[in-house]
Scaffold this active site. Structure first.
Site, mmCIF file in Angstrom:
data_model
loop_
_atom_site.group_PDB
_atom_site.id
_atom_site.type_symbol
_atom_site.label_atom_id
_atom_site.label_comp_id
_atom_site.label_asym_id
_atom_site.label_seq_id
_atom_site.Cartn_x
_atom_site.Cartn_y
_atom_site.Cartn_z
ATOM 1 N N GLY A 67 18.586 5.595 -6.072
ATOM 2 C CA GLY A 67 19.463 6.367 -6.946
ATOM 3 C C GLY A 67 19.891 5.658 -8.216
ATOM 4 O O GLY A 67 20.823 6.095 -8.882
ATOM 5 N N HIS A 110 6.740 5.067 1.660
ATOM 6 C CA HIS A 110 7.252 3.773 1.185
ATOM 7 C C HIS A 110 8.414 3.322 2.078
ATOM 8 O O HIS A 110 9.440 4.002 2.179
ATOM 9 C CB HIS A 110 7.717 3.954 -0.264
ATOM 10 C CG HIS A 110 8.092 2.702 -0.971
ATOM 11 N ND1 HIS A 110 7.178 1.835 -1.542
ATOM 12 C CD2 HIS A 110 9.310 2.158 -1.231
ATOM 13 C CE1 HIS A 110 7.803 0.830 -2.124
ATOM 14 N NE2 HIS A 110 9.111 0.996 -1.947
ATOM 15 N N ASP A 139 11.222 0.617 2.607
ATOM 16 C CA ASP A 139 11.971 -0.447 1.941
ATOM 17 C C ASP A 139 12.681 -1.312 2.974
ATOM 18 O O ASP A 139 13.716 -0.919 3.521
ATOM 19 C CB ASP A 139 13.009 0.164 0.995
ATOM 20 C CG ASP A 139 12.387 0.678 -0.290
ATOM 21 O OD1 ASP A 139 11.656 -0.100 -0.944
ATOM 22 O OD2 ASP A 139 12.620 1.857 -0.635
ATOM 23 N N SER A 186 10.086 7.133 -0.930
ATOM 24 C CA SER A 186 10.826 6.062 -0.258
ATOM 25 C C SER A 186 11.810 6.663 0.742
ATOM 26 O O SER A 186 12.756 7.363 0.358
ATOM 27 C CB SER A 186 11.599 5.233 -1.287
ATOM 28 O OG SER A 186 12.602 4.486 -0.617
ATOM 29 N N MET A 242 11.687 -6.549 0.756
ATOM 30 C CA MET A 242 12.686 -7.205 -0.109
ATOM 31 C C MET A 242 13.414 -8.204 0.765
ATOM 32 O O MET A 242 14.558 -7.970 1.203
ATOM 33 C CB MET A 242 13.643 -6.145 -0.681
ATOM 34 C CG MET A 242 12.999 -5.271 -1.740
ATOM 35 S SD MET A 242 14.014 -3.833 -2.141
ATOM 36 C CE MET A 242 13.463 -2.702 -0.893
ATOM 37 N N GLY A 248 12.401 7.913 -4.407
ATOM 38 C CA GLY A 248 13.302 8.127 -3.277
ATOM 39 C C GLY A 248 14.123 9.377 -3.492
ATOM 40 O O GLY A 248 13.843 10.440 -2.933
ATOM 41 N N SER A 249 15.145 9.268 -4.354
ATOM 42 C CA SER A 249 16.056 10.399 -4.601
ATOM 43 C C SER A 249 15.300 11.658 -5.015
ATOM 44 O O SER A 249 15.627 12.762 -4.558
ATOM 45 C CB SER A 249 17.050 10.052 -5.706
ATOM 46 O OG SER A 249 17.484 8.733 -5.559
ATOM 47 N N ASP A 293 8.367 1.307 -9.131
ATOM 48 C CA ASP A 293 9.386 1.617 -8.118
ATOM 49 C C ASP A 293 10.792 1.589 -8.704
ATOM 50 O O ASP A 293 11.276 0.536 -9.134
ATOM 51 C CB ASP A 293 9.262 0.568 -6.995
ATOM 52 C CG ASP A 293 10.184 0.857 -5.815
ATOM 53 O OD1 ASP A 293 10.902 1.871 -5.834
ATOM 54 O OD2 ASP A 293 10.172 0.048 -4.863
ATOM 55 N N GLY A 294 11.453 2.760 -8.683
ATOM 56 C CA GLY A 294 12.874 2.822 -9.014
ATOM 57 C C GLY A 294 13.205 3.757 -10.161
ATOM 58 O O GLY A 294 12.648 3.637 -11.260
ATOM 59 N N GLY A 295 14.059 4.745 -9.887
ATOM 60 C CA GLY A 295 14.568 5.621 -10.940
ATOM 61 C C GLY A 295 13.538 6.606 -11.482
ATOM 62 O O GLY A 295 13.667 7.076 -12.613
ATOM 63 N N HIS A 340 7.396 -2.291 1.569
ATOM 64 C CA HIS A 340 7.960 -3.095 0.478
ATOM 65 C C HIS A 340 8.993 -4.040 1.085
ATOM 66 O O HIS A 340 10.080 -3.611 1.472
ATOM 67 C CB HIS A 340 8.599 -2.148 -0.551
ATOM 68 C CG HIS A 340 9.296 -2.843 -1.669
ATOM 69 N ND1 HIS A 340 10.148 -2.185 -2.533
ATOM 70 C CD2 HIS A 340 9.280 -4.144 -2.092
ATOM 71 C CE1 HIS A 340 10.616 -3.037 -3.431
ATOM 72 N NE2 HIS A 340 10.117 -4.240 -3.174
ATOM 73 N N GLY A 387 17.339 -3.026 -4.259
ATOM 74 C CA GLY A 387 18.507 -3.037 -3.387
ATOM 75 C C GLY A 387 19.081 -1.667 -3.079
ATOM 76 O O GLY A 387 19.639 -1.478 -2.007
ATOM 77 N N MET A 418 9.020 -3.434 -10.272
ATOM 78 C CA MET A 418 10.347 -2.844 -10.076
ATOM 79 C C MET A 418 10.884 -2.362 -11.422
ATOM 80 O O MET A 418 10.944 -3.129 -12.388
ATOM 81 C CB MET A 418 11.320 -3.866 -9.481
ATOM 82 C CG MET A 418 10.976 -4.333 -8.069
ATOM 83 S SD MET A 418 10.736 -3.002 -6.886
ATOM 84 C CE MET A 418 12.327 -2.178 -6.928
ATOM 85 N N MET A 474 14.984 -4.349 3.745
ATOM 86 C CA MET A 474 15.965 -5.163 3.028
ATOM 87 C C MET A 474 16.730 -6.030 4.026
ATOM 88 O O MET A 474 17.144 -5.539 5.087
ATOM 89 C CB MET A 474 16.927 -4.258 2.263
ATOM 90 C CG MET A 474 16.186 -3.265 1.370
ATOM 91 S SD MET A 474 17.201 -2.547 0.090
ATOM 92 C CE MET A 474 18.128 -1.393 1.005
HETATM 93 C C1 DX5 Z 1 14.957 -0.062 -4.500
HETATM 94 C C2 DX5 Z 1 13.828 0.409 -3.630
HETATM 95 C C3 DX5 Z 1 13.238 1.688 -4.081
HETATM 96 C C4 DX5 Z 1 14.197 2.846 -4.009
HETATM 97 C C5 DX5 Z 1 13.699 3.984 -4.868
HETATM 98 O O1 DX5 Z 1 15.395 -1.271 -4.072
HETATM 99 O O2 DX5 Z 1 12.796 -0.561 -3.617
HETATM 100 O O3 DX5 Z 1 12.042 1.969 -3.378
HETATM 101 O O4 DX5 Z 1 14.406 3.296 -2.711
HETATM 102 O O5 DX5 Z 1 14.659 4.987 -4.890
HETATM 103 P P1 DX5 Z 1 14.922 5.901 -6.187
HETATM 104 O O6 DX5 Z 1 13.642 6.643 -6.452
HETATM 105 O O7 DX5 Z 1 16.042 6.772 -5.780
HETATM 106 O O8 DX5 Z 1 15.259 4.969 -7.325
HETATM 107 ZN ZN ZN Z 2 10.766 0.005 -2.820
#
Ligand code: DX5
Ligand code: ZN
Length: 221
Positions: free
Chosen positions: A143, A31, A33, A6, A66, A196-197, A174-176, A64, A140, A135, A35
């Site tokens: 990290g 990916h 994102d 991401s 959002m 992402g991170s 997706d996420g963490g 993605h 949003g 998710m 928003m």
């Molecule tokens: C959250 C995003 C994710 C996010 C993932 O709203 O949809 O794609 O960037 O980032 P990490 O992997 O750091 O949770």
């Molecule tokens: Zn995402």
């Protein structure tokens, strides 16, 4: 396991350099994102940024959205020729028609679902979609910490998907996600992990992706 880094976690002021260094054989998707500061609190980027990215990389885009009112927003991204567009079930007023519209463009239709939304809401859509974007954090921000309850949701969705007749539906989470938990997520049934991170903590994105993939191997017997 396929990995979709991401770019939200990347240094967006230096994205061109980052993208040019990505290995197409290592990074499966990119990916994006999107928003809108309405469906989620933050504002990221929109269709013109996505189009510019599509011109400087050949890695398939995984968009993605959002956003509120995806019926209005989704068509703006067709020109970027992404591989996947996912929109949120919580935001859509006519998800079946919207998924059909995405597919008619030759793009994989994904439905994204928030952690607090019952997964049964997706069942009426199963014949119309190619991918579920589960998710594992509230959307949003990058990290955040992976919500442990997501593992049961992955297993549950995997069993629903595998037991039905019809085309393949990919399960993307997706996420963490990081090196310490990706194996469990893979074993639970995920096909694609968004990270992402874990991918952008330093400038060696290819090697970060490789490390995530290296975790996803069966234990020796
Ligand atoms: C959250 C995003 C994710 C996010 C993932 O709203 O949809 O794609 O960037 O980032 P990490 O992997 O750091 O949770
Ligand atoms: Zn995402």
């Amino acid at each position: 396991m396929k990995i979709s880094p991401s770019i939200l976690a990347a240094d967006l002021t230096d994205l061109k350099t980052i993208l040019k260094n990505l290995s197409k054989t290592m990074v499966d998707y990119l990916h994006l994102d999107v928003m809108d500061s309405h469906f989620v609190p933050q504002l990221s980027f929109g269709e013109s940024y996505s189009l510019q990215i599509s011109k400087i990389t050949s890695i398939p885009l995984d968009i993605h959205l959002m956003v509120s009112n995806p019926e209005k927003e989704v068509p703006k991204y067709f020109v970027s020729k992404p591989k996947i567009i996912s929109f949120h079930i919580e935001a859509s007023s006519s998800p079946i028609r919207l998924a059909q519209t995405i597919r008619s463009e030759g793009i994989l239709a994904g439905i994204a679902i928030n952690p607090a939304t019952p997964i049964e809401r997706i069942e009426p859509l199963l014949d119309e979609i190619d991918l579920i974007l589960l998710m594992s954090v509230e959307p949003g921000y990058c990290g955040q910490t992976f919500l442990p309850r997501s593992l049961a949701r992955i297993r549950n969705l995997k069993s629903i998907i595998s037991s039905r007749d019809g085309g393949k539906i990919y399960l993307e989470v997706d996420g963490g996600i990081h090196k310490e938990n990706i194996k469990t997520i893979w074993e639970a049934g995920a096909d694609i992990a968004v990270a992402g991170s874990a991918c952008f903590t330093n400038s060696d994105v290819n090697s970060n992706v490789q490390k995530l993939k290296d975790e996803c191997v069966p234990a020796p017997s």
